[in-house]
Design a protein around this motif. Structure first.
Motif, PDB file in Angstrom:
ATOM      1  N   LEU A  72      64.466   3.586  68.221  1.00 52.66           N
ATOM      2  CA  LEU A  72      65.220   3.190  69.437  1.00 52.66           C
ATOM      3  C   LEU A  72      64.375   2.480  70.295  1.00 52.66           C
ATOM      4  CD1 LEU A  72      68.022   3.204  70.853  1.00 52.66           C
ATOM      5  CD2 LEU A  72      67.209   5.463  71.896  1.00 52.66           C
ATOM      6  N   TYR A  73      63.282   3.140  70.815  1.00 53.52           N
ATOM      7  CA  TYR A  73      62.265   2.669  71.689  1.00 53.52           C
ATOM      8  C   TYR A  73      61.805   1.130  71.346  1.00 53.52           C
ATOM      9  CZ  TYR A  73      58.623   2.048  75.047  1.00 53.52           C
ATOM     10  OH  TYR A  73      57.748   1.690  76.076  1.00 53.52           O
ATOM     11  N   VAL A  74      61.385   0.928  69.940  1.00 58.14           N
ATOM     12  CA  VAL A  74      61.207  -0.422  69.458  1.00 58.14           C
ATOM     13  C   VAL A  74      62.226  -1.203  69.646  1.00 58.14           C
ATOM     14  CG1 VAL A  74      60.639  -1.631  67.350  1.00 58.14           C
ATOM     15  CG2 VAL A  74      59.424   0.636  67.913  1.00 58.14           C
ATOM     16  N   LEU A  75      63.605  -0.952  69.426  1.00 56.19           N
ATOM     17  CA  LEU A  75      64.492  -1.980  69.467  1.00 56.19           C
ATOM     18  C   LEU A  75      64.805  -2.456  70.865  1.00 56.19           C
ATOM     19  CD1 LEU A  75      67.216   0.014  67.131  1.00 56.19           C
ATOM     20  CD2 LEU A  75      65.672  -2.247  66.717  1.00 56.19           C
ATOM     21  N   ARG A  76      64.857  -1.406  71.806  1.00 59.43           N
ATOM     22  CA  ARG A  76      65.206  -1.546  73.200  1.00 59.43           C
ATOM     23  C   ARG A  76      63.964  -2.229  73.963  1.00 59.43           C
ATOM     24  NH1 ARG A  76      69.226   0.617  75.762  1.00 59.43           N
ATOM     25  NH2 ARG A  76      68.112   0.628  77.702  1.00 59.43           N
ATOM     26  N   GLU A  77      62.783  -1.682  74.016  1.00 58.09           N
ATOM     27  CA  GLU A  77      61.745  -1.981  74.884  1.00 58.09           C
ATOM     28  C   GLU A  77      60.794  -3.020  73.867  1.00 58.09           C
ATOM     29  OE1 GLU A  77      62.175  -0.767  77.795  1.00 58.09           O
ATOM     30  OE2 GLU A  77      63.665   0.670  77.233  1.00 58.09           O
ATOM     31  N   ARG A  78      60.706  -3.124  73.021  1.00 57.08           N
ATOM     32  CA  ARG A  78      59.934  -4.252  72.200  1.00 57.08           C
ATOM     33  C   ARG A  78      60.536  -5.305  71.847  1.00 57.08           C
ATOM     34  NH1 ARG A  78      54.713  -2.052  72.047  1.00 57.08           N
ATOM     35  NH2 ARG A  78      54.612   0.404  72.042  1.00 57.08           N
ATOM     36  N   LEU A  79      61.783  -5.154  71.374  1.00 57.96           N
ATOM     37  CA  LEU A  79      62.364  -6.278  70.662  1.00 57.96           C
ATOM     38  C   LEU A  79      63.389  -6.746  71.328  1.00 57.96           C
ATOM     39  CD1 LEU A  79      62.659  -5.129  66.967  1.00 57.96           C
ATOM     40  CD2 LEU A  79      60.989  -6.607  67.783  1.00 57.96           C
ATOM     41  N   GLY A  80      63.827  -6.211  72.465  1.00 55.44           N
ATOM     42  CA  GLY A  80      64.812  -6.772  73.586  1.00 55.44           C
ATOM     43  C   GLY A  80      66.484  -6.672  73.065  1.00 55.44           C
ATOM     44  N   LEU A  81      66.616  -5.663  72.299  1.00 53.27           N
ATOM     45  CA  LEU A  81      67.785  -5.146  72.043  1.00 53.27           C
ATOM     46  C   LEU A  81      68.277  -4.032  72.666  1.00 53.27           C
ATOM     47  CD1 LEU A  81      67.240  -6.133  68.180  1.00 53.27           C
ATOM     48  CD2 LEU A  81      68.588  -7.323  69.572  1.00 53.27           C
ATOM     49  N   PRO A  82      69.198  -4.156  73.817  1.00 53.83           N
ATOM     50  CA  PRO A  82      69.353  -2.923  74.406  1.00 53.83           C
ATOM     51  C   PRO A  82      70.656  -2.464  74.188  1.00 53.83           C
ATOM     52  CG  PRO A  82      69.657  -4.903  76.013  1.00 53.83           C
ATOM     53  CD  PRO A  82      69.191  -5.277  74.616  1.00 53.83           C
ATOM     54  N   GLY A  83      71.402  -2.990  73.129  1.00 52.82           N
ATOM     55  CA  GLY A  83      72.706  -2.646  72.778  1.00 52.82           C
ATOM     56  C   GLY A  83      72.657  -1.122  72.524  1.00 52.82           C
ATOM     57  N   SER A  84      71.756  -0.519  71.625  1.00 47.10           N
ATOM     58  CA  SER A  84      71.737   0.693  71.209  1.00 47.10           C
ATOM     59  C   SER A  84      71.237   1.403  72.595  1.00 47.10           C
ATOM     60  CB  SER A  84      70.751   0.929  70.192  1.00 47.10           C
ATOM     61  OG  SER A  84      70.857   0.133  69.065  1.00 47.10           O
ATOM     62  N   LYS A  85      72.024   2.426  73.065  1.00 49.31           N
ATOM     63  CA  LYS A  85      71.763   3.003  74.270  1.00 49.31           C
ATOM     64  C   LYS A  85      71.023   4.452  74.082  1.00 49.31           C
ATOM     65  CE  LYS A  85      74.006   0.324  76.800  1.00 49.31           C
ATOM     66  NZ  LYS A  85      73.880  -0.938  75.965  1.00 49.31           N
ATOM     67  N   ASN A  86      70.297   4.598  75.065  1.00 47.70           N
ATOM     68  CA  ASN A  86      69.052   5.863  75.257  1.00 47.70           C
ATOM     69  C   ASN A  86      69.759   6.800  76.084  1.00 47.70           C
ATOM     70  OD1 ASN A  86      67.015   7.855  75.357  1.00 47.70           O
ATOM     71  ND2 ASN A  86      65.646   6.093  75.759  1.00 47.70           N
ATOM     72  N   ALA A  87      70.533   7.945  75.671  1.00 46.62           N
ATOM     73  CA  ALA A  87      71.041   8.817  76.477  1.00 46.62           C
ATOM     74  C   ALA A  87      70.369  10.171  76.131  1.00 46.62           C
ATOM     75  CB  ALA A  87      72.566   8.882  76.251  1.00 46.62           C
ATOM     76  N   CYS A  88      70.378  10.928  75.177  1.00 46.02           N
ATOM     77  CA  CYS A  88      69.972  12.314  74.949  1.00 46.02           C
ATOM     78  C   CYS A  88      68.457  12.153  74.286  1.00 46.02           C
ATOM     79  CB  CYS A  88      70.924  13.182  74.199  1.00 46.02           C
ATOM     80  SG  CYS A  88      70.970  12.481  72.325  1.00 46.02           S
ATOM     81  N   GLU A  89      68.142  11.070  73.586  1.00 45.21           N
ATOM     82  CA  GLU A  89      66.874  11.368  72.803  1.00 45.21           C
ATOM     83  C   GLU A  89      66.613  12.397  71.856  1.00 45.21           C
ATOM     84  OE1 GLU A  89      63.633   8.577  74.003  1.00 45.21           O
ATOM     85  OE2 GLU A  89      64.191   9.596  76.011  1.00 45.21           O
ATOM     86  N   GLN A  90      67.775  13.173  71.547  1.00 51.02           N
ATOM     87  CA  GLN A  90      67.968  14.366  70.784  1.00 51.02           C
ATOM     88  C   GLN A  90      68.949  14.358  69.572  1.00 51.02           C
ATOM     89  OE1 GLN A  90      68.370  17.583  73.464  1.00 51.02           O
ATOM     90  NE2 GLN A  90      66.228  17.409  74.498  1.00 51.02           N
ATOM     91  N   GLY A  91      69.490  13.117  69.221  1.00 49.24           N
ATOM     92  CA  GLY A  91      70.410  13.081  68.037  1.00 49.24           C
ATOM     93  C   GLY A  91      71.572  13.912  68.615  1.00 49.24           C
ATOM     94  N   GLU A  92      71.946  14.033  69.762  1.00 52.24           N
ATOM     95  CA  GLU A  92      73.081  14.823  70.074  1.00 52.24           C
ATOM     96  C   GLU A  92      74.390  14.136  70.487  1.00 52.24           C
ATOM     97  OE1 GLU A  92      73.392  18.024  70.105  1.00 52.24           O
ATOM     98  OE2 GLU A  92      71.511  18.582  69.670  1.00 52.24           O
ATOM     99  N   CYS A  93      73.968  12.785  70.895  1.00 54.93           N
ATOM    100  CA  CYS A  93      75.406  11.818  71.554  1.00 54.93           C
ATOM    101  C   CYS A  93      75.629  10.891  70.659  1.00 54.93           C
ATOM    102  CB  CYS A  93      74.748  11.480  73.341  1.00 54.93           C
ATOM    103  SG  CYS A  93      73.475  10.071  73.017  1.00 54.93           S
ATOM    104  N   GLY A  94      74.897  10.096  69.842  1.00 54.71           N
ATOM    105  CA  GLY A  94      75.157   9.118  68.919  1.00 54.71           C
ATOM    106  C   GLY A  94      75.346   7.748  69.611  1.00 54.71           C
ATOM    107  N   SER A  95      74.667   7.661  71.019  1.00 52.69           N
ATOM    108  CA  SER A  95      74.845   6.370  71.508  1.00 52.69           C
ATOM    109  C   SER A  95      73.754   5.469  71.060  1.00 52.69           C
ATOM    110  CB  SER A  95      74.535   6.620  73.159  1.00 52.69           C
ATOM    111  OG  SER A  95      73.554   7.236  73.438  1.00 52.69           O
ATOM    112  N   CYS A  96      72.969   5.869  70.306  1.00 48.92           N
ATOM    113  CA  CYS A  96      71.864   4.982  69.852  1.00 48.92           C
ATOM    114  C   CYS A  96      72.035   4.778  68.276  1.00 48.92           C
ATOM    115  CB  CYS A  96      70.507   5.698  69.990  1.00 48.92           C
ATOM    116  SG  CYS A  96      70.364   7.470  68.941  1.00 48.92           S
TER     117      CYS A  96
END
Ligand code: FES
Ligand code: FES
Length: 155
Positions: free
Chosen positions: A24-48
């Protein structure tokens, strides 16, 4: 560490990845793809939610190194240029988007369901989306959107 994988049909290489960094970090912060959202970072919310070699995963739980040589599809990869994917269109048409934070993950999960089950029952839809949390809609409009998307895909 270097990572090379195919993202939304394009071969991408990234360097300087630290051990333990998530996909998720690679996609959002390194590859410029912010569509996958970072919410819980624990596998609980599915936003990523993304597809990794065709399998629905929470990108926050995938170590970047696990994606080496893999094919990743994010919500950005579902649209065809300027044309939204029918599932995305159904979410808009059904009014299933409020703040929108959960929407990318729900769209990816719904796409996964409809690929497996073109004519899902309400129970199928609820089960498929059970890992995706929404704090705004009360879920009814989301269920409507998936029913609408299924109808549209079946023609
Ligand atoms: S951010 Fe990955 S499941 Fe919530
Ligand atoms: S629309 Fe806001 S969290 Fe789902």
């Amino acid at each position: 560490m270097e990572l090379t994988c195919t993202v939304n049909g394009e071969r991408r290489t990234t360097d300087g990845i630290w051990p333990g960094e998530s996909l998720l970090y690679v996609l959002r912060e390194r590859l410029g793809l912010p569509g996958s959202k970072n919410a819980c970072e624990q596998g609980e919310c599915g936003s990523c939610s993304v597809f990794l070699d065709g399998v629905l995963v929470c990108a926050c739980l995938v170590a970047a190194g696990q994606a080496e040589g893999s094919e990743v599809v994010t919500v950005e990869g579902l649209a065809d240029g300027d044309s939204l994917d029918p599932v995305q269109q159904a979410f808009v048409a059904a009014g299933a988007v409020q703040c929108g934070f959960c929407t990318p993950g729900l769209v990816v999960a719904a796409r996964d369901l409809l690929e497996r089950e073109p004519d899902p029952s309400d129970a199928d839809i609820r089960e498929a989306l059970a890992g995706n949390l929404c704090r705004c809609t009360g879920y009814e409009k989301i269920l409507d959107a998936v029913r609408l998307a299924a109808e549209g895909r079946r023609g």
